[in-house]
Design a protein around this motif. Structure first.
Motif, PDB file in Angstrom:
ATOM      1  N   ALA A 291       0.840  -1.205   0.000  1.00  0.00           N
ATOM      2  CA  ALA A 291       0.000   0.000   0.000  1.00  0.00           C
ATOM      3  C   ALA A 291       0.875   1.254   0.000  1.00  0.00           C
ATOM      4  CB  ALA A 291      -0.901  -0.013   1.223  1.00  0.00           C
ATOM      5  N   HIS A 292       0.538   2.209  -0.841  1.00  0.00           N
ATOM      6  CA  HIS A 292       1.318   3.453  -0.908  1.00  0.00           C
ATOM      7  C   HIS A 292       0.490   4.565  -1.544  1.00  0.00           C
ATOM      8  CE1 HIS A 292       1.820   1.660  -4.936  1.00  0.00           C
ATOM      9  NE2 HIS A 292       2.002   2.903  -5.378  1.00  0.00           N
ATOM     10  N   LEU A 293       0.951   5.790  -1.329  1.00  0.00           N
ATOM     11  CA  LEU A 293       0.514   6.937  -2.129  1.00  0.00           C
ATOM     12  C   LEU A 293       1.574   7.120  -3.212  1.00  0.00           C
ATOM     13  CD1 LEU A 293      -0.351   9.538   0.676  1.00  0.00           C
ATOM     14  CD2 LEU A 293      -1.961   8.073  -0.564  1.00  0.00           C
ATOM     15  N   ASP A 294       1.250   7.846  -4.281  1.00  0.00           N
ATOM     16  CA  ASP A 294       2.257   8.069  -5.321  1.00  0.00           C
ATOM     17  C   ASP A 294       3.115   9.302  -5.055  1.00  0.00           C
ATOM     18  OD1 ASP A 294       1.673   5.746  -6.653  1.00  0.00           O
ATOM     19  OD2 ASP A 294       0.494   6.680  -8.243  1.00  0.00           O
ATOM     20  N   VAL A 295       3.034   9.840  -3.852  1.00  0.00           N
ATOM     21  CA  VAL A 295       3.907  10.961  -3.468  1.00  0.00           C
ATOM     22  C   VAL A 295       4.472  10.683  -2.076  1.00  0.00           C
ATOM     23  CG1 VAL A 295       2.629  12.739  -4.734  1.00  0.00           C
ATOM     24  CG2 VAL A 295       2.004  12.222  -2.374  1.00  0.00           C
TER      25      VAL A 295
ATOM     26  N   LEU B 129      -4.694   5.988  -1.294  1.00  0.00           N
ATOM     27  CA  LEU B 129      -3.808   4.872  -0.938  1.00  0.00           C
ATOM     28  C   LEU B 129      -4.212   3.657  -1.772  1.00  0.00           C
ATOM     29  CD1 LEU B 129      -1.622   4.221   1.330  1.00  0.00           C
ATOM     30  CD2 LEU B 129      -3.508   3.067   2.514  1.00  0.00           C
ATOM     31  N   HIS B 130      -3.209   3.008  -2.361  1.00  0.00           N
ATOM     32  CA  HIS B 130      -3.524   1.854  -3.210  1.00  0.00           C
ATOM     33  C   HIS B 130      -2.461   0.778  -3.067  1.00  0.00           C
ATOM     34  CE1 HIS B 130      -1.102   4.731  -5.527  1.00  0.00           C
ATOM     35  NE2 HIS B 130      -0.644   3.707  -6.244  1.00  0.00           N
ATOM     36  N   LYS B 131      -2.839  -0.449  -3.402  1.00  0.00           N
ATOM     37  CA  LYS B 131      -1.881  -1.561  -3.401  1.00  0.00           C
ATOM     38  C   LYS B 131      -2.246  -2.513  -4.523  1.00  0.00           C
ATOM     39  CE  LYS B 131      -4.431  -4.559  -0.193  1.00  0.00           C
ATOM     40  NZ  LYS B 131      -4.462  -5.116   1.162  1.00  0.00           N
TER      41      LYS B 131
END
Ligand SMILES: O=C(O)CCC(=O)C(=O)O
Ligand SMILES: [Fe+2]
Length: 268
Positions: free
Chosen positions: A141-145, A216-218
């Motif tokens: 899971a992460h943000l792109d920034v 937030l996406h994974k």
């Protein structure tokens, strides 16, 4: 590609954008994300783009992809490789190039018209072509920034999938979780109001768009059952804010990664 093939390709991309862009903008306005329910480009065009990606792979253009923990610990993203679409790759992947240029130019214009406060930059973008080779390859899971190699001024993430052979047994669905820095935070953010969480299969021609700094996406584990045609391909274009040059401050550790991901001036 001949000049007339390029003209025809770009026209097909523009016609497609015309068909779904209003929906994308409404999705961003209402929820901060949008996903197409059918392919956003004609099938033959998607197949030709997939072939270009496989040619880049065979040329050895991809490198091991990395993730970052807590802003400074880099670790290999297992079984995930990445490359950038830039002018040097034009001979192998002209359609990937023209898709990038046409898509960027048109979406910067349309998204800026709908959200003037985003102030998207028409000259710089970032892009990354991801190739996952099975064995449970996943993206945490992460943000792109938010960390050195992910410029803070990425505004809009546009993901296109090129997986003709995708079927549920291959996995690799993207999950949009909610708003927040962590899964726990996203779960608390009342994701239901944004229509989240949502799980989307990476089928060919699916486009997933979201605000880079908010959603937030994974990616769930993916498998390869029948060789290279099952490799999972995603291509992300990041539209960035006008303040690009001031904000990208490559720290020494992240310098290579930032080069690999930021703002080629080639796009225009
Ligand atoms: O491949 C995907 O579905 C997502 C890739 C991604 O999140 C990224 O490259 O930042
Ligand atoms: Fe991402």
């Amino acid at each position: 590609m001949s000049e007339s093939e390029v003209g025809k390709f770009n026209q097909q991309v523009l016609t497609s954008i015309d068909g779904w862009c209003d929906e994308l903008i409404a999705g961003l306005r209402d929820h901060g994300w949008w996903a197409s329910t059918k392919p956003v480009l004609p099938k033959p065009l998607l197949r030709a783009m997939r072939q270009e990606v496989e040619d880049l792979w065979e040329n050895g253009d991809f490198i091991q992809s990395q993730s970052v923990l807590g802003g400074n610990i880099y670790y290999d993203k297992k079984h995930v490789f990445a490359t950038e679409i830039k002018s040097e790759k034009y001979t192998t992947s002209p359609r990937m190039w023209h898709y990038t240029v046409t898509m960027t130019r048109e979406l910067v214009r349309r998204v800026n018209a709908a959200f003037p406060e985003m102030d998207l930059n028409g000259k710089f973008i970032g892009n990354k072509l991801n190739m996952s080779v099975g064995n449970g390859a996943a993206f945490d899971a992460h943000l792109d920034v938010g960390v050195a190699e992910k410029p803070f001024n990425r505004k809009l993430s546009l993901l296109l999938y090129l997986n003709d052979s995708w079927r549920p047994a291959l996995g690799g669905e993207i999950v949009l979780l909610g708003e927040g820095q962590t899964e726990a935070e996203a779960a608390k953010s009342q994701p239901g109001a944004l229509g989240l969480p949502v799980t989307l299969p990476p089928t060919s021609g699916t486009l997933v768009a979201f605000w880079s700094d908010k959603i937030l996406h994974k990616v769930k584990a993916s498998e390869v059952l029948k060789g290279m045609k099952d490799y999972r391909v995603s291509y992300v274009i990041w539209l960035v804010g006008e303040d690009h040059e001031e904000q990208v401050a490559p720290s020494s550790a992240a310098e290579d990664a930032s080069k690999a991901e930021t703002a080629p001036s080639w796009a225009f």
